[in-house]
Design an enzyme around this catalytic site. Structure first.
Site, PDB file in Angstrom:
ATOM      1  CD1 TRP A  40      59.332  51.728  11.538  1.00 17.59           C
ATOM      2  CD2 TRP A  40      60.599  49.888  11.662  1.00 17.59           C
ATOM      3  NE1 TRP A  40      58.663  50.805  12.300  1.00 17.59           N
ATOM      4  CE2 TRP A  40      59.413  49.666  12.396  1.00 17.59           C
ATOM      5  CE3 TRP A  40      61.541  48.862  11.610  1.00 17.59           C
ATOM      6  CZ2 TRP A  40      59.144  48.473  13.056  1.00 17.59           C
ATOM      7  CZ3 TRP A  40      61.280  47.669  12.264  1.00 17.59           C
ATOM      8  CH2 TRP A  40      60.100  47.475  12.971  1.00 17.59           C
ATOM      9  CG  HIS A  41      65.204  48.193  11.288  1.00 14.81           C
ATOM     10  ND1 HIS A  41      64.655  48.266  10.029  1.00 14.81           N
ATOM     11  CD2 HIS A  41      64.935  46.946  11.742  1.00 14.81           C
ATOM     12  CE1 HIS A  41      64.090  47.106   9.734  1.00 14.81           C
ATOM     13  NE2 HIS A  41      64.232  46.291  10.756  1.00 14.81           N
ATOM     14  N   GLY A  42      66.189  52.250  13.500  1.00 21.27           N
ATOM     15  CA  GLY A  42      66.955  52.946  14.527  1.00 21.27           C
ATOM     16  C   GLY A  42      67.414  54.321  14.083  1.00 21.27           C
TER      17      GLY A  42
END
Length: 496
Positions: free
Chosen positions: A346-348
């Site tokens: 989700w973060h990258g």
């Protein structure tokens, strides 16, 4: 005289026109002067319209869409489309009695939302990996990631799921749902607001008390100090280390890693403080998003204190649906690992984020497996300190993978710390980076101040005369001006 008047009029019209034009090189931020000028104009009108819920909703939605347009350009149209589709689906789910029919509608909404998020955020990542496997000549697609898409996508998914579970009823009107999804304080970088917590507040439409307004102002001031004063200043040295780690010694590298550990906390929690403060001034509560996470003595506690809105979202909409801890010990560890893996992705869209999430998943599993042993160890100052130190080191080293440009750079940075470290260089570093070191020491001290002390400071500010509040605010602004870099740095979590 007439020519000067005409020239000035043209300049004014040009500046006004510029306020309605999206500039990709200068997106609107909470830390920008333009936002605060507009917010000061927004609040009196908002207060006048507050008693009429319908008018207030329309006004806030228009301002939120304008804010998002200034942050992400024409992608505000995609936000409108997402809100309309998910609202219509939620109404259909509420009308459908058959559980299978409701489930199909819910899955349609989730798949559509994740497909849009997947295209913008992960298309190049998956194409690059596919080309690596087939040894193709990969050319990245020209995709611009809409600001805040991960945050409002998760909010929309949780809303539809909660309607499916009959936990909440869909909003009566699309505008009310759009108000929830586009609420500008939380739109571009969270907190991730849950409908069952936020929509009842919209229904009541209560005015903010004086205490709420001053508490909100206090949080905004704290957020400005964290972001515009501390995070932006210490980032200048941190960036040097991470941009070219081969040039620096072990001592410098360690300081850069510690600096980024505190920078990302100040940057993101500072944004959250400002968002929560803005909402509080408007009469809405968003809930706490950070709770002194670096005081944690284990990873489980860390994730109860760090980015709380995301942690609780992953728990309720990923970990529990996977089975949670209801299907045996091994399955619990697997579910923990998969949840954190998804959290990392989700973060990258990069393997370093996958690794970061996976290692947090491993750490959580190890902590849960070690609980029977840990329970037999007595709590005293030494054991508390050791557990805290292990947790802090583990979290800080994983932040290296989060920040570094590549996995290889991450490994190089960690090797520098352990191979090229000389304690004798610490006094030299302090002499060369005196202000940076003082800021870091002060930040660490304040982070470990008991919460009751922070609450006392907030209450003193709330009860203080308005002239003192003004002086505090002006003092903070002056400090920011003194230490600010040439450009307003974007918030780290804007990229997610």
């Amino acid at each position: 005289m007439l020519e000067n008047l005409i020239d000035n009029s043209e300049l004014v019209l040009h500046n006004i026109a510029g306020m309605f034009k999206y500039d990709a090189s200068a997106p609107m931020l909470f830390s920008s002067g333009l936002f605060w000028i507009l917010f000061l104009l927004f609040i009196p009108v908002y207060s006048l319209l507050k008693k009429s819920k319908a008018k207030m909703v329309v006004f806030v939605v228009l301002f939120s869409l304008y804010f998002y347009y200034k942050s992400s350009g024409l992608f505000f149209l995609m936000l409108l489309a997402t809100s309309l589709i998910d609202w219509l689906v939620s109404k259909a789910i509420a009308r459908t009695e058959n559980k299978s029919g409701r489930k199909v509608l819910m899955l349609f909404s989730i798949i559509l939302s994740l497909s849009i998020l997947g295209y913008f955020k992960y298309a190049n990542f998956f194409l690059w990996n596919w080309n690596q496997m087939v040894e193709g000549n990969f050319q990245p697609l020209d995709i611009i990631l809409p600001v805040g898409i991960s945050f409002y996508t998760f909010q929309s998914i949780s809303y539809v799921v909660d309607v499916y579970k009959r936990k909440i009823s869909p909003t009566r009107t699309w505008l009310e749902y759009l108000f929830f999804l586009s609420f500008f304080p939380a739109l571009v970088a969270g907190p991730i607001v849950r409908a069952d917590y936020f929509l009842p507040q919209l229904e009541k439409n209560e005015e903010a008390s004086k205490t709420d307004i001053y508490a909100g102002l206090w949080l905004i001031i704290i957020g400005i100090v964290k972001k515009a004063l501390i995070a932006d200043y210490i980032s200048q040295f941190n960036d040097l280390i991470f941009n070219d780690p081969s040039l620096y010694t072990g001592v410098q590298t360690l300081m850069g890693v510690l600096g980024y550990t505190m920078q990302i906390y100040c940057d993101f929690s500072g944004y959250s403080d400002m968002a929560i403060g803005l909402a509080l001034i408007m009469g809405f509560r968003l809930g706490i998003n950070f709770d002194s996470p670096y005081q944690s003595r284990n990873l489980t506690e860390f994730w109860r204190r760090w980015h709380i809105s995301l942690s609780s979202w992953l728990r309720d909409y990923v970990y529990i649906p996977l089975g949670g801890n209801r299907k045996g010990t091994i399955r619990t560890y697997v579910n923990n690992f998969l949840t954190m893996l998804i959290g990392g992705l989700w973060h990258g869209a990069a393997w370093k984020f996958v690794f970061w999430g996976a290692m947090h998943g491993v750490g959580l599993a190890v902590h849960k497996a070690s609980k029977p042993i840990l329970k037999r160890i007595p709590d005293n100052f030494i054991t508390i300190f050791i557990f805290w130190l292990i947790t802090f080191i583990y979290v800080s080293l994983l932040w290296v993978f989060f920040r570094a440009a590549s996995f290889e750079d991450s490994v190089l940075i960690i090797k520098n710390i352990f191979i090229d470290f000389d304690f004798g260089q610490i006094p030299q570093f302090f002499e060369a980076r005196k202000v940076w070191c003082i800021m870091m020491i002060a930040l660490i001290i304040f982070h470990f101040v008991p919460q009751r002390w922070a609450d006392v400071c907030q209450q003193l500010f709330i009860k203080s005369p308005w002239i003192l509040k003004l002086l505090v605010f002006l003092g903070v602004v002056q400090l920011v001006i003194e230490f600010m870099s040439e450009e307003v740095a974007p918030f780290i979590y804007f990229q997610f």
